[in-house]
Enzyme design. Sequence first.
Site, PDB file in Angstrom:
ATOM      1  N   LYS A  68       3.747   1.983  17.957  1.00 39.25           N
ATOM      2  CA  LYS A  68       4.053   2.361  16.567  1.00 39.25           C
ATOM      3  C   LYS A  68       4.660   1.170  15.808  1.00 39.25           C
ATOM      4  CE  LYS A  68       6.536   5.865  18.021  1.00 39.25           C
ATOM      5  NZ  LYS A  68       6.230   5.703  19.477  1.00 39.25           N
ATOM      6  N   THR A  69       5.641   0.511  16.440  1.00 43.84           N
ATOM      7  CA  THR A  69       6.272  -0.654  15.800  1.00 43.84           C
ATOM      8  C   THR A  69       5.253  -1.780  15.656  1.00 43.84           C
ATOM      9  OG1 THR A  69       8.271  -0.015  16.985  1.00 43.84           O
ATOM     10  CG2 THR A  69       8.297  -2.179  15.956  1.00 43.84           C
ATOM     11  N   ASP A 113      12.266   3.197  12.013  1.00 43.97           N
ATOM     12  CA  ASP A 113      12.008   3.753  13.334  1.00 43.97           C
ATOM     13  C   ASP A 113      12.872   5.007  13.495  1.00 43.97           C
ATOM     14  OD1 ASP A 113      10.839   3.857  15.784  1.00 43.97           O
ATOM     15  OD2 ASP A 113      12.003   2.235  16.680  1.00 43.97           O
ATOM     16  N   THR A 162       9.066   9.802  17.566  1.00 44.34           N
ATOM     17  CA  THR A 162       8.560  10.372  18.810  1.00 44.34           C
ATOM     18  C   THR A 162       8.520  11.899  18.669  1.00 44.34           C
ATOM     19  OG1 THR A 162      10.834  10.306  19.586  1.00 44.34           O
ATOM     20  CG2 THR A 162       9.384   8.562  20.345  1.00 44.34           C
ATOM     21  N   ARG A 221       3.757  -0.512  26.787  1.00 54.08           N
ATOM     22  CA  ARG A 221       5.066  -1.107  27.102  1.00 54.08           C
ATOM     23  C   ARG A 221       5.346  -1.025  28.595  1.00 54.08           C
ATOM     24  NH1 ARG A 221       9.598   1.383  24.024  1.00 54.08           N
ATOM     25  NH2 ARG A 221       8.878   0.119  22.291  1.00 54.08           N
TER      26      ARG A 221
HETATM   27  P1  ADP Z   1       6.621   1.968  20.015  1.00 51.59           P
HETATM   28  O1  ADP Z   1       7.091   1.439  18.689  1.00 51.59           O
HETATM   29  O2  ADP Z   1       5.565   3.031  19.886  1.00 51.59           O
HETATM   30  O3  ADP Z   1       7.753   2.412  20.913  1.00 51.59           O
HETATM   31  P2  ADP Z   1       5.829  -0.794  20.489  1.00 51.59           P
HETATM   32  O4  ADP Z   1       5.043  -1.045  19.254  1.00 51.59           O
HETATM   33  O5  ADP Z   1       7.210  -1.370  20.559  1.00 51.59           O
HETATM   34  O6  ADP Z   1       5.884   0.776  20.793  1.00 51.59           O
HETATM   35  O7  ADP Z   1       4.929  -1.318  21.714  1.00 51.59           O
HETATM   36  C1  ADP Z   1       5.487  -1.770  22.934  1.00 51.59           C
HETATM   37  C2  ADP Z   1       4.779  -3.001  23.436  1.00 51.59           C
HETATM   38  O8  ADP Z   1       3.487  -2.638  23.878  1.00 51.59           O
HETATM   39  C3  ADP Z   1       4.543  -4.070  22.364  1.00 51.59           C
HETATM   40  O9  ADP Z   1       5.536  -5.040  22.395  1.00 51.59           O
HETATM   41  C4  ADP Z   1       3.211  -4.683  22.715  1.00 51.59           C
HETATM   42  O10 ADP Z   1       3.404  -5.807  23.535  1.00 51.59           O
HETATM   43  C5  ADP Z   1       2.503  -3.618  23.513  1.00 51.59           C
HETATM   44  N1  ADP Z   1       1.463  -2.930  22.731  1.00 51.59           N
HETATM   45  C6  ADP Z   1       1.594  -1.765  22.060  1.00 51.59           C
HETATM   46  N2  ADP Z   1       0.433  -1.391  21.509  1.00 51.59           N
HETATM   47  C7  ADP Z   1      -0.466  -2.347  21.850  1.00 51.59           C
HETATM   48  C8  ADP Z   1      -1.875  -2.520  21.576  1.00 51.59           C
HETATM   49  N3  ADP Z   1      -2.568  -1.618  20.874  1.00 51.59           N
HETATM   50  N4  ADP Z   1      -2.480  -3.623  22.056  1.00 51.59           N
HETATM   51  C9  ADP Z   1      -1.786  -4.524  22.791  1.00 51.59           C
HETATM   52  N5  ADP Z   1      -0.472  -4.410  23.104  1.00 51.59           N
HETATM   53  C10 ADP Z   1       0.196  -3.336  22.631  1.00 51.59           C
END
Ligand code: ADP
Length: 347
Positions: A68-69, A113, A162, A221
């Site tokens: 998401k981030t 977030d 989430t 992640r």
């Molecule tokens: P969320 O915000 O949903 O908790 P993040 O955006 O922080 O998740 O993602 C966690 C890590 O996973 C990122 O730092 C990145 O390295 C990896 N990641 C997430 N989505 C992808 C994607 N579509 N392709 C490649 N790497 C990804």
Amino acid sequence: MAIDRVIDSQQLNKGEEEFNVSLRPKTLDECIGQLNIKEKISIAITAAKQRGEPLEHILFYGPPGLGKTTLANIVAIEMGSKLRSSSGPALNKQGDVMGLLSNVNEGDVLFIDEIHRLSTPVEEFIYPAMEDFKVDFTVDSGLHAKTINFPLKRFTLIGATTRAGLISAPLRGRFGMLYHVDFYSQGELAEILNRSANLLKLECENGTLELIADRSRGTPRVANRLLKRVRDYAQVKGSGVLSCDIVEKALKMEQIDSLGLDELDRSFLRALAEVYDGGPAGIDAIAATLGEERDTLEDVVEPYLLQVGFVRRTKRGREITRHACRHLGITLSEKKKAQPELFEQDD
Ligand code: ADP
């Protein structure tokens, strides 16, 4: 005592966060999977750019660690805008939001977030900002209270959560685009791991990244975190090259099983089976039994157990499935096995 876990994707330490940022894709093309979301975002970005307008507000929802981030960052980069980040718990008062909004420039992306954790007054304060790009800010209090109407630059709010269920209908209604970020397939995770391994200049034998992908709970992640653990293991116990044997040994040391479940997942399932006879059991009761936060169980344990069909959520509480019992080698009490409704939709 809470169980320390390799897959906990909420509490990140600084090193972990830096590691994540270094592996984060920067453009839609670099971003792997989520084809549906990427296509819609790409069209929306092109259209907004052609009209010379900011993008509509976007809400990303789904379990932690799915990107998401990352997507919020990509939207800002693709729009050629600046990203300003905050989170629901950090925006306690109207003044906190005011500080953020007053620094926003035309077209900027504002990322919040855990947006479900905004308080009601703060949420209501944001509504006119999202709709009309203005806020009514109250200064002083009591007799001297004055409301100042404050015009804002046109910006894009990107919220991540989430818990879509905890977002109020008025807030949800103010987002033009709502996207559910889903778990990734094994192939997509292997691709993500391959990209990460290249960035980390890691040498990997055939099949090793697929092995890690299988244990990554559909979550990038977790995949990257396991890769880091395996890299350390390969460096200390081997020649630095990732082989299937090294991967198996490293993951065994982390107590990650063939499906990617760790000790906390197994404790959750065992508590359901052994303390609550397979369920139904309330989430608060399970949290108390395990000495864990309810939020941790709901955010980082349950989504994947539901996804693989190991747990069922019913109106009366959580229930374990036959599939889970078989995986863990658990036998439910005779009394429970006589209750066919526990396994009614199983297999
Ligand atoms: P969320 O915000 O949903 O908790 P993040 O955006 O922080 O998740 O993602 C966690 C890590 O996973 C990122 O730092 C990145 O390295 C990896 N990641 C997430 N989505 C992808 C994607 N579509 N392709 C490649 N790497 C990804």
